[in-house]
Scaffold this active site. Structure first.
Site, short mmCIF file in Angstrom:
data_model
loop_
_atom_site.label_atom_id
_atom_site.label_comp_id
_atom_site.label_asym_id
_atom_site.label_seq_id
_atom_site.Cartn_x
_atom_site.Cartn_y
_atom_site.Cartn_z
NE ARG A 73 -4.03 1.41 2.43
CZ ARG A 73 -4.22 2.16 3.50
NH1 ARG A 73 -3.51 1.96 4.57
NH2 ARG A 73 -5.15 3.10 3.49
CB SER A 139 6.24 -5.89 7.92
OG SER A 139 5.67 -4.62 7.82
CG ASP A 193 4.61 -4.96 10.59
OD1 ASP A 193 5.59 -5.28 11.29
OD2 ASP A 193 3.82 -5.80 10.09
C1 BGC Z 1 8.14 -10.42 10.35
C2 BGC Z 1 8.12 -9.19 11.21
C3 BGC Z 1 6.79 -8.49 11.12
C4 BGC Z 1 5.66 -9.46 11.39
C5 BGC Z 1 4.29 -8.82 11.24
C6 BGC Z 1 6.94 -11.29 10.65
O1 BGC Z 1 6.89 -12.37 9.76
O2 BGC Z 1 9.32 -11.15 10.54
O3 BGC Z 1 9.16 -8.30 10.85
O4 BGC Z 1 6.76 -7.43 12.02
O5 BGC Z 1 5.73 -10.55 10.51
O6 BGC Z 1 4.08 -8.34 9.96
#
Ligand code: BGC
Length: 436
Positions: A73, A139, A193
């Site tokens: 997004r 993320s 995130d």
């Molecule tokens: C990632 C994280 C992320 C989380 C939520 C996980 O798979 O390793 O960095 O914050 O997912 O999106």
């Protein structure tokens, strides 16, 4: 059916997380946090974000990328200070589209292609007459050496794009922007995130000091009062989805073995939206194989993983004949002619999996609270975003109940809030902080 009754007595026990276990997991989590902060061996990566909390005065227009899974997004956010913001424009696009014949998340795609595709979409939103500071929510676990440098340690959530692990995501994005001569867009900050969620909550709430995602993936960050890097407060992305000091079942082992990265992200594989439906399918499939469920559940290749929404439909079904359960198992697994007892079994499997997820996650929050405030002397807000927390029936209440059980008289000091859009708004706040 006698066997099914016995099997469920065992399953309920295997998937239970009683209060004593919550306390024990919280303690182990706290130990892992401390080891990780000291640079000792730990399943928690404890990654520095180079950000503390916002002061609420961050203002202006910012571009934000929210890249956390197979959908990206891009938003244009106006920050007006003290928690006020508005989203002026937004554009969402999938990274894979079978009909259009592309998949930038597969191992056939390269990092350059992936980021060029993202840059092309930014170009659609950011007109060339403006000048934009950009915050990037990415993320996945990244080792940051500054606010705008983030080396991807490992892909999670089953993403496989080549040439990104071990690379600086900031450089990859910048190269894609340069390639398109997009000098009007200046990338300023990369954040996780969870960090975005905490920033967004802390923009208006001074007590917010824990940010978490309970969605497709799972992870938590918190404000470390004394960062080992600077000695000052800094938000730490724990990558808590990788925590593994928890007893696993044979079903967790099966899921892990079939996953893209066996041995990694054990808590995430026991708790996040990407995996809860898969666990329900694996357990049901094993029950089919053992003859505890009828032929509809006995497929040689196993039952296809359910999505989070389907699991939600299972646990929400209060109809006398469990017709919603029937729809899901017929639609997804082709298990027609199921008996009511079988449908009850499937619904209970889903409930047990969801309950375990919520209580495990609550246990990790307790570990964080005990680390930052051992005597529990002040208020704390835990900001959570993600479909599991927001939409899974009973998830939020189970999580809060596990916290309350453990904290007893002090439970009122902890507030858990749903912080929607944290990834987008948080990235804008991070870009604003970088601009200051
Ligand atoms: C990632 C994280 C992320 C989380 C939520 C996980 O798979 O390793 O960095 O914050 O997912 O999106």
């Amino acid at each position: 059916m006698g066997n099914l009754v016995d099997a469920f007595i065992a399953l309920r026990q295997e998937l239970a997380v009683p209060a004593a276990m919550v306390a024990e997991i919280a303690l182990r989590f706290q130990e892992e946090m401390i080891a990780g902060l000291r640079g000792q061996l730990s399943t928690l990566k404890m990654l520095p974000s180079f950000l503390a909390k916002p002061n609420g005065e961050e203002k202006g227009d910012f571009l934000a990328i929210d890249f956390g899974g197979t959908n990206v997004r891009i938003i244009l956010v106006e920050l007006s200070g003290q928690g006020r913001f508005s989203i002026k424009a937004a554009r969402s696009f999938p990274l894979k589209d079978r009909q259009k014949g592309y998949d930038y998340t597969a191992n056939t795609a390269s990092g350059n292609e992936l980021f060029d595709f993202i840059a092309a979409n930014i170009e659609e939103l950011a007109d060339r007459h403006g000048r934009y500071s950009l915050g990037h929510t990415f993320s996945f676990p990244c080792r940051q050496t500054g606010l705008n440098q983030a080396i991807l340690i490992i892909w999670t959530k089953e993403i496989k794009t080549q040439g990104v692990e071990g690379q600086d995501v900031g450089t990859l994005l910048q190269a894609a922007l340069d390639q398109r001569q997009m000098t009007h867009v200046v990338a300023k900050a990369i954040i996780n995130d969870t960090v975005g969620t905490l920033l967004a909550a802390a923009y208006s709430d001074r007590w917010a000091d824990i940010g978490s995602i309970c969605g497709t993936g799972h992870n938590t960050c918190y404000l470390e009062p004394c960062s080992p890097l600077t000695g000052k407060p800094m938000i730490i992305n724990m990558e808590s989805g990788n925590f593994d000091k928890i007893a696993v079942t044979e079903y967790d082992r099966l899921l892990d073995q079939a996953s893209e990265k066996p041995g990694k992200q054990r808590l995430e594989k026991m708790s996040s939206g990407r995996y809860v439906g898969e666990l329900v399918s694996i357990i049901s499939s094993q029950y089919g194989k053992k003859g505890l469920l009828g032929t509809g559940f006995q497929q040689p290749a196993g039952l296809v993983p359910l999505g989070g929404e389907q699991v939600a439909a299972l646990v929400a079904d209060n109809t006398p004949g469990l017709t919603q359960v029937q729809e899901v198992i017929e639609g997804q697994w082709g298990a027609s002619g199921s008996t009511l007892a079988e449908r009850q079994a499937i619904r209970e499997i889903a409930e047990l999996v969801i309950n375990r997820s919520a209580r495990l996650v609550a246990a990790t929050f307790l570990g964080v609270i005990r680390h930052i405030d051992p005597e529990l002397q002040q208020r704390h807000t835990i900001a959570i975003d993600g479909s599991l927390y927001e939409k899974m029936p009973g998830y939020a209440s189970r999580l809060k109940a596990a916290l309350a059980e453990n904290l007893a008289a002090k439970a009122s000091l902890i507030t858990v809030v749903l912080t929607k859009d944290g990834s987008g708004v948080g990235a804008a706040i991070a870009a604003a902080i970088a601009d200051q």
